[in-house]
Design an enzyme around this catalytic site. Sequence first.
Site, mmCIF file in Angstrom:
data_model
loop_
_atom_site.group_PDB
_atom_site.id
_atom_site.type_symbol
_atom_site.label_atom_id
_atom_site.label_comp_id
_atom_site.label_asym_id
_atom_site.label_seq_id
_atom_site.Cartn_x
_atom_site.Cartn_y
_atom_site.Cartn_z
ATOM 1 N N ASP A 55 1.492 7.255 2.842
ATOM 2 C CA ASP A 55 2.009 6.654 1.626
ATOM 3 C C ASP A 55 0.823 6.589 0.652
ATOM 4 O OD1 ASP A 55 3.446 4.826 -0.132
ATOM 5 O OD2 ASP A 55 2.242 3.227 0.777
ATOM 6 N N ASP A 57 0.368 4.123 -2.621
ATOM 7 C CA ASP A 57 -0.074 2.802 -3.092
ATOM 8 C C ASP A 57 -0.345 1.859 -1.927
ATOM 9 O OD1 ASP A 57 0.231 2.942 -6.098
ATOM 10 O OD2 ASP A 57 2.221 3.604 -5.437
ATOM 11 N N ASP A 340 2.011 0.921 4.116
ATOM 12 C CA ASP A 340 1.761 -0.524 4.110
ATOM 13 C C ASP A 340 3.064 -1.312 4.153
ATOM 14 O OD1 ASP A 340 1.910 0.526 1.251
ATOM 15 O OD2 ASP A 340 2.197 -1.627 0.952
HETATM 16 MG MG MG Z 1 2.649 1.504 -0.378
#
Ligand code: MG
Length: 502
Positions: A55, A57, A340
């Site tokens: 991923d 961000d 995250d």
């Molecule tokens: Mg993320």
Amino acid sequence: GTVRTLNFPGYFFLTPPLYFIPDLLPPGVCSLLNPAAIYANNEISLGDVEIYGFDYDYTLAQYSNLLHSMIFNTARDILIEQFKYPEGLRKYEYIPGFAIRGLHYDVHKSLLMKIDAFHYVQLGTAYQGLKPVPDEEVIEMYGGTQHIPLYQMSDFYGKGPSIKQFMDIFSLPEMTLLSSVTDYFMTHNIEYDQVHLYKDISDAIKDVHVKGMMYKWIEKDMEKYILHGDETYAVLNRLVNHNKKLFLITNSPFSFVDKGMKHMVGKNWRDLFDMVIVQADKPNFFTDRRKPFRKMDEKGSLHWDKISKLEKGKIYKQGNLFDFLRLTGWRGSKVLYFGDHLYSDLADLMLRHGWRTGAIVPELETEIRIINTEQYMHSLTWQQALTGLLERMQMYQDAESRQVLLEWMKERQEIRSLSKNLFNPQFGSIFRTFHNPTYFSRRLIRFSDIYMASISCLLNYDVNFTFYPRRTPLQHEAPLWMDQLCTGCMKTPFLEEMVHIR
Ligand SMILES: [Mg+2]
Ligand SMILES: *[C@@H]1O[C@H](CO)[C@@H](O)[C@H](O)[C@H]1NC(C)=O
């Protein structure tokens, strides 16, 4: 005082003054955990992993907390200027360290709270506005229990009909804004609709992302907002040098990701990746077969041709995992994906598709530093000693014994609050309530094979390293010291050499 005769044996051993506690700790137990270690829920051998997915961000790009106050202030001003909320809200500033990730919010009760793995509210951690709600009131609100029924929170992605879970790191400013506005309405005795309030704040926060304001701040000052870019560079390069294939699946737009990656990795960053997928619309990307991939050029123009293969060096928009698997053949446990967000990034991959997953949990770094302190170790040891006493002595019910038991209970409660407050005075640790794992922890264990503070932790392990989880005894099993000391997170490789990482 007088020496009391006591009915139960061993009383004289049982109230050691606090200075005995260090003797209860095995030597070297403080500072034993390394915040840059990788923790395993499931055994996984990196030697088997051929393909690494990421991923963007908060996974490849770590952002500084400065972003939180920017998001808070901007959303607050949107509320005032566009949604016509009271001008008085302007005096509210972002409160760093007010909220923690993984909290639940009861929309109809305006209650922000921490819930454990068994769906119980951790008492003392329910807030209305900026103020704690007394335990009796919380219990009253849920019909005489602190248990939150499953149907209210049953949605898989934490979006039940009346209770929402805040899971991403962007949600810290959102929770703080919700609490601030609620505080304003409550302290001014203004009547408001709780459902509108939740919706408006959620929309205002979304505007900050979707209308691209946040992207602009970051793009304008990468040095300030993007942290540890050189470590991201090192991780990606090392993997490629060991013949691993890399891909990226992000919900963010290409121009934003491109600028960030150029900043961290260099202008040829795309050479490292086999596949770059932007605006993927996760979690729908993982579950919905309908949206096809579209090819996109660097300027952001979309092509209309049908995608029959995914080519290295090209950028794709949208798409879905089913096509991705069909076109790449990257199935099963040779793929390890890092993200995250436990739900949007990891849950479907783990439950439906059998990829291996790595969770990025930046909070680990500070939480482990706290766990490593003598103060924490001491209170935890004392708390467990008292708990053991209570368990063993509970059958002594004469008046005098009861008095002692009551004192122990009170002391235990005090120590538990003290340990909680070391992490966060309002909500404590993101991983634990007083005696249970949190709802967040349970999800983390279920959806991730390994978890770590940042992807740079990978640099501390050989590319063929096998992670063995600690064998935690089940309640009916005997604990073995060897299990505790020999496998899992205690046995951190290169402990000495790792000091330089942070
Ligand atoms: Mg993320
Ligand atoms: C990892 O294992 C593979 C296969 O056994 C081997 O070819 C490779 O050299 C190993 N890499 C390192 C860095 O030890």
